[in-house]
Design a protein around this motif. Structure first.
Motif, PDB file in Angstrom:
ATOM      1  N   ALA A   8       0.821  -1.233   0.000  1.00 12.63           N
ATOM      2  CA  ALA A   8       0.000   0.000   0.000  1.00 12.63           C
ATOM      3  C   ALA A   8       0.844   1.266   0.000  1.00 12.63           C
ATOM      4  O   ALA A   8       0.367   2.334  -0.362  1.00 12.63           O
ATOM      5  CB  ALA A   8      -0.906   0.005   1.229  1.00 12.63           C
ATOM      6  N   ILE A   9       2.115   1.126   0.396  1.00  9.60           N
ATOM      7  CA  ILE A   9       2.887   2.347   0.647  1.00  9.60           C
ATOM      8  C   ILE A   9       3.048   3.221  -0.593  1.00  9.60           C
ATOM      9  O   ILE A   9       2.893   4.437  -0.542  1.00  9.60           O
ATOM     10  CB  ILE A   9       4.242   2.007   1.307  1.00  9.60           C
ATOM     11  N   TRP A  10       3.283   2.578  -1.750  1.00  9.91           N
ATOM     12  CA  TRP A  10       3.513   3.390  -2.958  1.00  9.91           C
ATOM     13  C   TRP A  10       2.265   4.131  -3.422  1.00  9.91           C
ATOM     14  O   TRP A  10       2.317   5.353  -3.630  1.00  9.91           O
ATOM     15  CB  TRP A  10       4.103   2.526  -4.083  1.00  9.91           C
ATOM     16  N   PRO A  11       1.108   3.402  -3.478  1.00  5.68           N
ATOM     17  CA  PRO A  11      -0.098   4.155  -3.864  1.00  5.68           C
ATOM     18  C   PRO A  11      -0.373   5.301  -2.897  1.00  5.68           C
ATOM     19  O   PRO A  11      -0.726   6.398  -3.310  1.00  5.68           O
ATOM     20  CB  PRO A  11      -1.203   3.100  -3.786  1.00  5.68           C
ATOM     21  N   LEU A  12      -0.163   5.047  -1.555  1.00  3.40           N
ATOM     22  CA  LEU A  12      -0.417   6.126  -0.572  1.00  3.40           C
ATOM     23  C   LEU A  12       0.511   7.306  -0.808  1.00  3.40           C
ATOM     24  O   LEU A  12       0.108   8.470  -0.764  1.00  3.40           O
ATOM     25  CB  LEU A  12      -0.236   5.606   0.864  1.00  3.40           C
ATOM     26  N   LEU A  13       1.780   6.977  -1.062  1.00  3.36           N
ATOM     27  CA  LEU A  13       2.744   8.068  -1.305  1.00  3.36           C
ATOM     28  C   LEU A  13       2.363   8.878  -2.536  1.00  3.36           C
ATOM     29  O   LEU A  13       2.434  10.108  -2.555  1.00  3.36           O
ATOM     30  CB  LEU A  13       4.151   7.485  -1.496  1.00  3.36           C
ATOM     31  N   ILE A  14       1.903   8.156  -3.574  1.00  6.77           N
ATOM     32  CA  ILE A  14       1.540   8.856  -4.823  1.00  6.77           C
ATOM     33  C   ILE A  14       0.327   9.757  -4.589  1.00  6.77           C
ATOM     34  O   ILE A  14       0.315  10.934  -4.963  1.00  6.77           O
ATOM     35  CB  ILE A  14       1.286   7.839  -5.968  1.00  6.77           C
ATOM     36  N   ILE A  15      -0.677   9.231  -3.839  1.00  2.02           N
ATOM     37  CA  ILE A  15      -1.869  10.054  -3.560  1.00  2.02           C
ATOM     38  C   ILE A  15      -1.469  11.274  -2.742  1.00  2.02           C
ATOM     39  O   ILE A  15      -1.841  12.413  -3.030  1.00  2.02           O
ATOM     40  CB  ILE A  15      -2.951   9.226  -2.812  1.00  2.02           C
ATOM     41  N   GLY A  16      -0.631  11.006  -1.699  1.00  2.00           N
ATOM     42  CA  GLY A  16      -0.159  12.108  -0.835  1.00  2.00           C
ATOM     43  C   GLY A  16       0.577  13.148  -1.658  1.00  2.00           C
ATOM     44  O   GLY A  16       0.354  14.361  -1.515  1.00  2.00           O
ATOM     45  N   PHE A  17       1.445  12.672  -2.559  1.00  2.00           N
ATOM     46  CA  PHE A  17       2.226  13.605  -3.374  1.00  2.00           C
ATOM     47  C   PHE A  17       1.302  14.503  -4.211  1.00  2.00           C
ATOM     48  O   PHE A  17       1.478  15.718  -4.283  1.00  2.00           O
ATOM     49  CB  PHE A  17       3.174  12.814  -4.288  1.00  2.00           C
ATOM     50  N   PHE A  18       0.243  13.872  -4.799  1.00  2.07           N
ATOM     51  CA  PHE A  18      -0.659  14.670  -5.634  1.00  2.07           C
ATOM     52  C   PHE A  18      -1.432  15.710  -4.804  1.00  2.07           C
ATOM     53  O   PHE A  18      -1.643  16.827  -5.249  1.00  2.07           O
ATOM     54  CB  PHE A  18      -1.608  13.772  -6.422  1.00  2.07           C
ATOM     55  N   HIS A  19      -1.794  15.305  -3.561  1.00  2.00           N
ATOM     56  CA  HIS A  19      -2.500  16.274  -2.699  1.00  2.00           C
ATOM     57  C   HIS A  19      -1.602  17.468  -2.376  1.00  2.00           C
ATOM     58  O   HIS A  19      -2.014  18.622  -2.477  1.00  2.00           O
ATOM     59  CB  HIS A  19      -2.953  15.597  -1.398  1.00  2.00           C
ATOM     60  N   VAL A  20      -0.341  17.152  -1.990  1.00  2.00           N
ATOM     61  CA  VAL A  20       0.588  18.235  -1.641  1.00  2.00           C
ATOM     62  C   VAL A  20       0.836  19.104  -2.871  1.00  2.00           C
ATOM     63  O   VAL A  20       0.804  20.338  -2.813  1.00  2.00           O
ATOM     64  CB  VAL A  20       1.922  17.667  -1.081  1.00  2.00           C
ATOM     65  N   ALA A  21       1.033  18.441  -4.018  1.00  2.38           N
ATOM     66  CA  ALA A  21       1.326  19.193  -5.244  1.00  2.38           C
ATOM     67  C   ALA A  21       0.150  20.104  -5.589  1.00  2.38           C
ATOM     68  O   ALA A  21       0.334  21.266  -5.963  1.00  2.38           O
ATOM     69  CB  ALA A  21       1.610  18.231  -6.383  1.00  2.38           C
ATOM     70  N   ARG A  22      -1.087  19.560  -5.410  1.00  3.56           N
ATOM     71  CA  ARG A  22      -2.261  20.393  -5.727  1.00  3.56           C
ATOM     72  C   ARG A  22      -2.359  21.589  -4.784  1.00  3.56           C
ATOM     73  O   ARG A  22      -2.633  22.707  -5.191  1.00  3.56           O
ATOM     74  CB  ARG A  22      -3.547  19.557  -5.657  1.00  3.56           C
ATOM     75  N   TYR A  23      -2.058  21.335  -3.493  1.00  2.00           N
ATOM     76  CA  TYR A  23      -2.105  22.419  -2.505  1.00  2.00           C
ATOM     77  C   TYR A  23      -1.074  23.507  -2.869  1.00  2.00           C
ATOM     78  O   TYR A  23      -1.400  24.695  -2.928  1.00  2.00           O
ATOM     79  CB  TYR A  23      -1.833  21.851  -1.097  1.00  2.00           C
ATOM     80  N   VAL A  24       0.155  23.044  -3.158  1.00  2.00           N
ATOM     81  CA  VAL A  24       1.217  24.011  -3.488  1.00  2.00           C
ATOM     82  C   VAL A  24       0.845  24.781  -4.753  1.00  2.00           C
ATOM     83  O   VAL A  24       0.999  26.008  -4.819  1.00  2.00           O
ATOM     84  CB  VAL A  24       2.583  23.281  -3.662  1.00  2.00           C
ATOM     85  N   TYR A  25       0.284  24.063  -5.730  1.00  2.00           N
ATOM     86  CA  TYR A  25      -0.119  24.737  -6.975  1.00  2.00           C
ATOM     87  C   TYR A  25      -1.165  25.823  -6.674  1.00  2.00           C
ATOM     88  O   TYR A  25      -1.070  26.947  -7.150  1.00  2.00           O
ATOM     89  CB  TYR A  25      -0.678  23.716  -7.977  1.00  2.00           C
TER      90      TYR A  25
END
Ligand code: HEM
Length: 479
Positions: A8-25
């Protein structure tokens, strides 16, 4: 089939990354790409509203706004992701008067348990109509003797100070303190049934608690999480509750408190909690504002002795056959040309809004001064800058010149709003002007005032402005 943590770790990391990226954007888009990016300002502050709020910690943000930001960026300054300060007279008129924009959420920090006249963002009209009789000219004339009764204490205190010095007929008096005590007692006497006796007995516990409450609200405004740890001192609430109970069980007195209580059972009347909050607000809004302005009038007078001489002559002439009593009557003062010039010029140079100014929020996309301001943007109508603009007032804008008011044609239109403008202007406007005129003329009729040069006159603004040292000494001689 069972998923392991490793799977599960990779999918979670990818979802987390997209959330952070969207927030920063989103943060960067709002800060540097959206429509507000065209408005000049300190670029780092476009990233978070906390940055501008934290400048307020020492009550000195107003200096940064007035002497750094506006001179550098012009009449429209963006100071946060969704906040713009405005010093342009047409835009200020548009937001306060023409469009009557609602107040923004900076007023939330001033609320206790309920919404009050000053903080209301949606409803307002009915409450204002309900309270207005207590500020009418007719009512104000009827409370003049109550103000005079506070002056009895004021003069006694001044005389005591002079007597304590010996036979010089002169004393050094801290005007910040004595005028603050006087306006506090006037609010007590005229609005809530009895003087707080601050002049004679020194700081009433209420004054101290009200000061602490202002600091609390300021801190909670900057760091909302603190509201769970820093609660309203029960003393202030109990004080207001006792005031209400005392009146209900005692005799009637036609004042502000009575007006509020009488309207309680009308359609839309206030609950006990709302009345309590409204009482506290009136003490807040009515005492320090008037005392700061009055102290500034005296400071301007002693620093400009030729103005003081001219004003004293006008007052002596106007009051020479005033037989209304021991103290000047407002009827004799309200139309005195030079007195009003002095008061206006002081309100122009030292308005109580030193900081951002009345705060509004756009309810739809709006064009102001050629800029597109999106819906939901917080706006500050910067009264201080409007009053200090050389473009509107001329090169002598920073000089204290009461004479400029002698010719109304020379006063720039829509550039003088010490009590704000539109439907959310100050309800206490006439009350404040009456108190200021009465106080200034009462003291000038009895005393000659002299400047003590070299004092620290730095001003801090938390809720209302005040001298940083909480003192401004004046040498007072008996006339
Ligand atoms: C020299 C004295 C005073 C000055 C310069 C002054 C100035 C102002 C200003 C600029 C506002 C608008 C604030 C904002 O929108 O953020 C305001 C509102 C208000 N003031 Fe004053 N004020 C003074 C005295 C008083 C007094 C004596 C009282 C009451 C006893 C009072 C009660 C209020 C209230 C309740 C509001 C909110 C009005 C509303 O939104 O309907 N003020 N004042």
């Amino acid at each position: 089939m069972l998923l392991t943590l490793q799977d599960a770790i990779w999918p979670l990391l990818i979802i987390g990354f997209f959330h952070v990226a969207r927030y920063v954007y989103n943060v960067i888009h709002l800060a540097y790409i959206g429509p507000l990016c065209k408005i000049p300002g300190p670029k780092l502050y476009f990233l978070s509203r906390k940055l501008a709020s934290s400048k307020q910690a020492k009550g000195m943000r107003w200096k940064w706004i007035q002497y750094e930001l506006f001179p550098k960026y012009g009449p429209f300054v963006r100071i946060a992701p969704r906040a713009v300060l405005i010093a342009d007279k047409d835009a200020i008129k548009q937001i306060l008067v023409t469009n009557e924009l609602p107040k923004n959420d900076k007023y939330l920090q001033l609320e206790l348990n309920s919404t009050t006249l000053l903080t209301a963002r949606t409803w307002h009209k009915q409450r204002r109509r309900m309270l207005s009789p207590a500020f009418s000219i007719k009512y104000l004339t009827s409370i003049e003797p109550l103000i005079h009764s506070v002056f009895e204490d004021l003069i006694e205190k001044m005389e005591q100070s002079i007597a304590s010095v010996g036979n010089l007929d002169c004393a050094v008096i801290n005007f910040v303190k004595i005028i603050q005590a006087c306006t506090m007692d006037i609010i007590g006497e005229t609005a809530f049934g009895s003087s707080f006796k601050t002049i004679m007995n020194g700081d009433h516990l209420l004054t101290q608690k009200v000061f602490e409450e202002r600091r609390r609200r300021n801190l909670v405004g900057m760091f909302p999480i603190l509201k769970y740890f820093m609660k309203l001192d029960p003393y202030v609430e109990n004080f207001a509750n006792n005031l209400m109970e005392g009146r209900r069980n005692g005799s009637r007195r036609q004042d502000l408190l009575q007006t509020i209580l009488d309207a309680q059972h009308e359609d839309g009347g206030m609950t006990d909690i709302e009345i309590c909050d409204q009482i506290i607000e009136f003490i807040f809004a009515g005492s320090d504002t008037t005392s700061f302005t009055t102290t500034m009038v005296f400071a301007m007078l002693v620093e400009n002795p030729e103005v003081m001489k001219k004003l004293t002559e006008e007052l002596d002439e106007a009051l020479k056959d005033d037989e209304s009593g021991k103290f000047p009557s407002h009827g004799k003062l309200k139309d005195l040309t030079y007195l009003n010039c002095v008061v206006n010029e002081t309100l122009r140079l030292h308005p109580i809004s030193h900081d951002a100014g009345p705060g509004k929020v756009t309810t739809e996309d709006t064009v102001l001064g050629g800029y597109l301001i999106p819906k939901g943007t917080m706006l500050g109508a910067n009264i201080f800058q409007l009053h200090h603009s050389a473009k509107y007032w001329g090169e002598d804008v920073n000089e204290f010149k009461p004479e400029r008011w002698l010719n109304p044609d020379k006063i720039p239109k829509d550039c003088f709003i010490p009590f704000s403008a539109g439907t959310r202007n100050c309800i206490g406007n006439n009350f404040a002007l009456m108190v200021i005129r009465l106080l200034v003329s009462t003291l000038l009729a009895r005393y000659r005032l002299e400047e003590i040069p070299g004092q620290d006159k730095d001003v801090v603004q938390f809720f209302t402005p005040n001298f940083k040292t909480k003192r401004y000494d004046i040498k007072v001689w008996k006339r």
